[in-house]
Enzyme design. Structure first.
Site, short mmCIF file in Angstrom:
data_model
loop_
_atom_site.label_atom_id
_atom_site.label_comp_id
_atom_site.label_asym_id
_atom_site.label_seq_id
_atom_site.Cartn_x
_atom_site.Cartn_y
_atom_site.Cartn_z
N ASP A 104 -6.61 0.09 3.61
CA ASP A 104 -6.86 -1.31 4.06
C ASP A 104 -6.55 -1.20 5.77
O ASP A 104 -7.06 -1.55 6.05
CB ASP A 104 -6.69 -2.72 3.49
CG ASP A 104 -7.53 -3.02 2.79
OD1 ASP A 104 -8.86 -2.47 1.72
OD2 ASP A 104 -7.34 -3.99 3.03
N PHE A 114 -3.87 -4.88 0.95
CA PHE A 114 -3.43 -4.09 -0.01
C PHE A 114 -4.46 -2.48 0.14
O PHE A 114 -4.79 -2.30 1.24
CB PHE A 114 -3.01 -4.44 -1.14
CG PHE A 114 -4.45 -4.91 -2.06
CD1 PHE A 114 -4.68 -3.33 -2.89
CD2 PHE A 114 -5.40 -5.55 -2.11
CE1 PHE A 114 -5.97 -3.13 -4.14
CE2 PHE A 114 -6.49 -5.09 -2.87
CZ PHE A 114 -6.99 -3.71 -3.78
N ASP A 171 -13.23 -0.08 -10.52
CA ASP A 171 -12.73 1.38 -10.44
C ASP A 171 -13.00 1.55 -8.55
O ASP A 171 -13.60 1.07 -8.33
CB ASP A 171 -12.50 2.61 -11.08
CG ASP A 171 -12.08 3.62 -10.95
OD1 ASP A 171 -10.62 2.86 -11.54
OD2 ASP A 171 -12.10 4.51 -10.43
#
Length: 213
Positions: A164, A161, A75
């Site tokens: 980023d 992804f 997470d």
């Protein structure tokens, strides 16, 4: 007492292709076979906890219980100082149901503009990743990693992804979106390297739970 992972197969408790790719890259040197929750057609549990640790544990336990195999969940999210730590555990939700992170980054930038976060010092943020390893019997192990930096606009780079492309790590001149996976996550044979939040959490996890093969 910390439990070692001795089983040869591990579920990556995620349906996020980017996370699955990165975790597989990190686990590969240990000779562990991985299968994703998506490949096993496991349902995605609703993330009802209020911390990264709580949601990582929830996802790992759900996958371990459903699959009968040890499961590793991540997470993670972006915490922006000027936004009081938001989006935080709701980072994926800011991207909407279709996981449009270009929109999510615009949402973050718009909120920062609203609070006048225009200088580099006012645009400080950090990525958090918590890994949870769970077994079908309910045992869990938790590991946290963080990396600090500054948010840039417009986003730069098409690698990585999520958020980023707008995250510039402290002391560097390229965003995570401008770095390949080896640059972000590469961990050497003696534990050196590992720039990203996920790599840092993984280093702690590997030291505690993985056995060299």
């Amino acid at each position: 007492m910390t439990r070692k992972l001795t089983e040869p197969r591990l579920v990556v408790a995620s349906h996020n292709k980017g996370k699955i790719f990165e975790i597989r890259m990190l686990v590969a040197p240990y000779g562990i076979e991985t299968v994703s929750a998506g490949e096993l057609d496991l349902p995605e549990p609703e993330e009802t906890e209020t911390t990264f640790e709580g949601n990582a544990r929830l996802k790992a336990l759900a996958a371990a219980t459903a699959s009968g195999l040890p499961s590793l969940a991540d997470d993670s999210g972006l915490a922006v100082d000027a936004l009081g730590g938001a989006p935080g555990i709701y980072s994926a939700r800011w991207a909407g149901a279709d996981r449009d992170f270009a929109r999510a980054m615009r949402n973050v930038e718009e909120e920062m503009q609203k609070v006048g976060a225009t200088t580099p010092e006012a645009r400080k943020a950090h990525f958090v990743a918590v890994l949870c390893l769970a077994w079908p019997d309910g045992h869990t192990e938790l590991f946290r990693g963080e990396v600090h930096g500054t948010l840039v606009w417009p986003p730069r780079g098409e690698l990585g992804f999520g958020y980023d492309p707008m995250f510039l790590p402290d002391g560097l001149d390229r965003t995570f979106g401008e770095m390949n996976g080896e640059e972000k996550h590469g961990i050497g044979p003696n534990g050196e390297g590992g720039l990203s939040h996920r790599a840092r959490a993984f280093k702690a996890f590997a030291a505690a739970c993985l056995v060299a093969r």
